[in-house]
Design a protein around this motif. Structure first.
Motif, PDB file in Angstrom:
ATOM      1  N   MET A 169     -10.590  -0.531  -1.276  1.00 48.56           N
ATOM      2  CA  MET A 169     -10.971   0.393  -0.215  1.00 48.56           C
ATOM      3  C   MET A 169     -12.290  -0.029   0.401  1.00 48.56           C
ATOM      4  N   SER A 170     -12.388   0.067   1.725  1.00 46.02           N
ATOM      5  CA  SER A 170     -13.612  -0.306   2.430  1.00 46.02           C
ATOM      6  C   SER A 170     -14.733   0.656   2.082  1.00 46.02           C
TER       7      SER A 170
ATOM      8  N   SER B 233     -11.406  -0.843  10.170  1.00 47.52           N
ATOM      9  CA  SER B 233     -10.085  -1.344   9.788  1.00 47.52           C
ATOM     10  C   SER B 233      -9.179  -1.301  11.006  1.00 47.52           C
ATOM     11  N   ALA B 234      -8.236  -2.205  11.047  1.00 45.97           N
ATOM     12  CA  ALA B 234      -7.264  -2.256  12.136  1.00 45.97           C
ATOM     13  C   ALA B 234      -5.961  -2.820  11.609  1.00 45.97           C
TER      14      ALA B 234
ATOM     15  N   THR C 157       3.346  -7.281   9.942  1.00 47.16           N
ATOM     16  CA  THR C 157       2.137  -6.509  10.214  1.00 47.16           C
ATOM     17  C   THR C 157       0.913  -7.321   9.832  1.00 47.16           C
ATOM     18  N   ALA C 158      -0.080  -7.311  10.708  1.00 48.01           N
ATOM     19  CA  ALA C 158      -1.358  -7.960  10.435  1.00 48.01           C
ATOM     20  C   ALA C 158      -2.439  -6.888  10.344  1.00 48.01           C
ATOM     21  N   SER C 159      -3.404  -7.086   9.455  1.00 51.79           N
ATOM     22  CA  SER C 159      -4.470  -6.108   9.273  1.00 51.79           C
ATOM     23  C   SER C 159      -5.791  -6.804   9.040  1.00 51.79           C
ATOM     24  N   VAL C 160      -6.868  -6.087   9.340  1.00 57.28           N
ATOM     25  CA  VAL C 160      -8.212  -6.590   9.113  1.00 57.28           C
ATOM     26  C   VAL C 160      -9.097  -5.407   8.746  1.00 57.28           C
ATOM     27  N   SER C 161     -10.055  -5.635   7.861  1.00 60.47           N
ATOM     28  CA  SER C 161     -10.991  -4.584   7.474  1.00 60.47           C
ATOM     29  C   SER C 161     -12.322  -5.217   7.098  1.00 60.47           C
ATOM     30  N   GLY C 162     -13.375  -4.404   7.112  1.00 54.85           N
ATOM     31  CA  GLY C 162     -14.688  -4.898   6.749  1.00 54.85           C
ATOM     32  C   GLY C 162     -15.642  -3.760   6.474  1.00 54.85           C
TER      33      GLY C 162
END
Length: 788
Positions: A154-155, A652-653, A662-667
């Motif tokens: 989790m971010s 997050s996206a 599905t592609a995802s990104v978080s930081g």
């Protein structure tokens, strides 16, 4: 009570009494959207209201933090209401709207799953509301040995590793006692002073139904004395079809490198009025190798058994009872001076629930609980145990600790009007702790030869108690949903006068003369409050803003420790409690922007926090150490109040590139400073991010996923507390799963595919080598699940 607290109370009362907006001559559609499997509200769901006759433009909104929505200004006629949410099957309903009336609609959306029971992991700004969701498949894919490992997905949330299990939660820089942990509504504390058994360590991940994280002062209805909180619910007792007398699951898995395997199982059943569930787990592991081939001690053996029963008194009422037992043996802790010989914990709880869904009183919940944890650790297997690698005579050191906690909670939800909801309740707990440290100096290398022996009380029969009352109001102010919460707590802390040593009374509060036993007792009255506003900017975009203040009283170790290592430092030294510590008060503000479309979701949020009376450490040069060991190069230290500031955020996206892809990104980013030491705050995680790609056909028979994670170096460290910089790293994980059929599914993968050698910055340091504990190298894992 200071003027800020008075202002918060007056603001809450004024907010609850704001008159409702005048009724419009047109009609309206209101309602709520929930997760059909868990019953929890779903925020940010797209709700479209479309006329079936006059060709008017569709009207849209999104659900608020508690899953509610409202669309007003509708001309009389028939409408179709649709609810759409990424990861859930859409639903629609046709309604008739009349002038000057409101039509209520409820949707229970079913998650799109891979044929597995739904389990959620959620991170929330608001009180227990869902902002992020992961399914049971995602939990299983994480391949966790410990609940703390789940938090690392989790971010803005992570955990401290001191050994193979028992990872200790960290939420946006808050750690140890600053983070309250609840398991099935029970306020949970560790038994060991060194937090080898973190609050999550006695609940196996296979028994978890959901995890929620409140990233700040937004969990005031959960309990008091915390600046952030984590709530865990174990497997739902009534999540079984009525008439299903026997069903269940069996699962087994193996991890290379750790050489660990686990066997978990559950059986459950339900008649018209009676339901039962039994969960069991067996897990074991061995030493692991890092990316450069270094061996790290990591033995552990866990066994767990839980049972629940429930009886429905009618359509709206039910009684529940539950209990569990867990034992852990021979757990290695390379990040501590000692290893755990065993943990034993038993828990029991009783509950009553009433839920009508209509009328003034919508629900009532009451529960009582109790648990006890016994913990023994010693230095067998450490360098101090034998003289070959230790510059001094061998030692026999142990710690025997226990905690007994009793508590309860009652809460009712009211609906005084259509656009106002109230929650009022009370909760409390009483925790009794005891810890003793016997040690012996071995003479002439022969442990049978009588040598210097002494036994010291780390915790001298410490009792802490908290009794609190709370009220929460949620209402719609036009398109804006507002939630305000206020809480008041009475706190008691004290120690057994017969167990307190004269030495401790002399050193606990220097400068003011020796303490007397009466000074060990502490009474506090603390008031906390929070407010959250959520507004739909458009059909897809939602803006949330919140703020609040929460209070945490000093813990048992901070008040009463007699020269015992601290969780607030990375140095191996002894620390002295201060019974007169003032409680920490956190002031926090949050802002979050979220968007949800059919194929794209996006969220970004930031926060700022200031903690007054921040509990930190200072030198105690006038105190003699209890164990004058060569590894205690610094100290002793004592606990003291100061000030700290933090700010940071997460993003997050997710994009559905194709129907099955599905592609995802978080930081996340965090900054913190301890103004008392004029250095960075301890345990500030470095900038980190993940990029993931997942392929999962619509029929859900299999999935393939890859995740690339990156973490920057961290050179902003609290060197005065022994913290050292860590290097950045990149890892790659691959995993996949297949539903074979006949209730059988398999999954497997590899974590840290490139066998990177790295250290999570929050990990504890080896007290003998002075280096942080490294993470594992490459791990191949596989598992089989059978549902019947």
């Amino acid at each position: 009570m200071d003027r800020y607290v008075v202002f918060a109370c007056i603001s809450f009362i004024a907010f609850a009494l704001i008159p409702a907006a005048a009724a419009q001559p047109s009609g309206a559609v209101t309602g709520r959207v929930t997760n059909g499997e868990t019953g929890r509200p779903l925020p940010s769901v797209n709700v479209i209201v479309e006329s079936t006759g006059d060709g008017a433009q569709p009207r849209g909104t999104s659900t608020g933090p508690q899953g509610r929505f409202a669309v007003d200004g509708l001309a009389p006629g028939r409408y179709v209401v649709r609810a759409r949410f990424v990861g859930f099957a859409s639903r629609s309903r046709e309604v008739e709207v009349s002038a000057a009336e409101s039509v209520g609609v409820r949707f229970a959306l079913a998650p799109r799953t891979v044929g597995l029971d739904a389990v959620e992991v959620t991170a929330a700004l608001t009180v227990s509301e869902t902002a992020e969701q992961l399914r049971k498949a995602d939990i299983q894919e994480a391949n966790p040995r410990d609940g703390g490992e789940l938090l690392r997905t989790m971010s803005g949330v992570s955990a401290v590793r001191r050994g193979p299990v028992g990872l200790d939660p960290v939420v946006r820089g808050l750690r140890s006692g600053q983070v309250g942990v609840y398991v099935d509504g029970m306020r949970t504390f560790p038994a060991g002073p060194a937090r080898m058994d973190s609050p999550l360590s006695h609940t196996g991940p296979s028994t978890m139904q959901s995890i929620e994280v409140a990233k700040g002062p937004y969990a005031l209805t959960w309990g008091g004395g915390q600046l952030s909180a984590i709530r865990v619910e174990t497997n739902d007792l009534f999540n079984v079809a009525r008439g299903e007398r026997l069903s269940g699951q069996l699962q087994t898995g193996y991890d290379s490198n750790f050489g660990s395997y686990d066997v978990t199982g559950t059986v459950s059943g339900r008649s018209d009025a009676f339901a039962y569930r039994v969960d069991g787990a067996y897990r074991t592991g061995n030493d692991y190798e890092t990316g450069d081939g270094t061996s790290v001690p990591a033995d552990f053996l866990n066994r767990e058994l839980r049972a629940k029963v429930g009886y429905k008194l009618g359509d709206n009422q039910r009684l529940t009872a539950g209990g569990g037992y867990q034992r852990q043996d021979d757990v290695d802790y390379p990040g501590r001076l000692l290893n755990a010989q065993f943990f034993k914990t038993g828990r029991a709880r009783l509950g009553y629930e009433y839920a009508s869904g209509t009328g003034l009183v919508r629900s009532v919940e009451a529960k009582a609980y109790g648990y006890q944890t016994l913990h023994t650790m010693n230095n067998e297997g450490k360098v101090t145990y034998a003289s070959e690698n230790f510059p001094g005579p061998p030692l026999r050191v142990a710690v025997n600790a226990d905690i007994t906690t009793l508590g309860g909670r009652v809460v009712t939800q009211l609906a005084p009007s259509q656009d106002l909801r109230l929650k009022v309740g009370a909760d409390g707990y009483r925790a009794h702790r005891d810890a003793e440290r016997p040690f012996q100096v071995v003479k002439n290398g022969d442990p049978t030869t009588p040598g210097f022996y002494e036994s010291k009380q780390i915790w001298p029969g410490v009792v802490t108690a908290d009794a609190g009352v709370f009220a929460q109001a949620t209402r719609l102010l036009g398109p804006v949903e507002a939630t305000g919460t206020v809480r008041a707590d009475m706190v008691w802390a004290g120690a057994d006068e017969e167990q307190v040593t004269d030495v401790y009374l002399d050193i606990a509060k220097p400068g003011n003369g020796a303490l007397d036993a009466d000074a060990l007792d502490r009474r506090e009255f603390n008031v906390s409050g929070a407010l959250m506003l959520t507004a739909p900017l458009s059909e897809a975009w939602t803006l949330s803003a919140g703020g609040g203040t929460a209070v945490r009283s000093a813990g048992a170790l901070e008040r009463y420790a007699d020269r015992f290592p601290s969780n607030k430092a990375q140095t191996s030294a002894e620390f002295i409690g201060n019974p007169r510590l003032d409680p920490e008060r956190s002031w926090q503000a949050d802002l979050e922007l979220e968007a949800r479309y059919d194929r794209v979701s996006f969220a970004v949020g930031g926060f700022a926090r200031r903690i007054s009376n921040y509990i930190t450490l200072q030198d105690a040069p006038d105190v003699e150490p209890m164990l004058p060991l060569p590894i205690f190069a610094e100290g002793p230290f004592r606990y003291a109040n100061g000030t700290a500031t933090f700010y940071g955020g997460e993003m997050s996206a997710s994009v559905a590139v194709l129907r099955s892809l599905t592609a995802s990104v978080s930081g996340s980013y965090l900054w913190g400073k301890n103004l008392e030491t004029d250095q960075p705050a301890l345990g500030v995680a470095p900038l980190s991010g993940d990029i993931g790609v997942r392929y999962e056909p619509p029929q859900g028979r299999f999935y393939i996923e890859g995740t690339l994670g990156g973490v920057t170096e961290q050179d902003r460290v609290a060197s005065v507390l022994g913290e050292t910089p860590t290097e950045g790293y990149v890892t790659l994980d691959l995993r996949g799963g297949l539903a074979v059929g006949r209730g059988i599914s398999v999954e497997g993968g590899v974590t840290n595919l490139t066998d990177a050698d790295y250290v999570n910055h929050l990990n504890a340091k080896n007290p003998y080598s002075g280096t942080p504990i490294p993470e594992t190298g490459r791990i191949f894992f596989a598992g089989v699940n059978y549902a019947f």
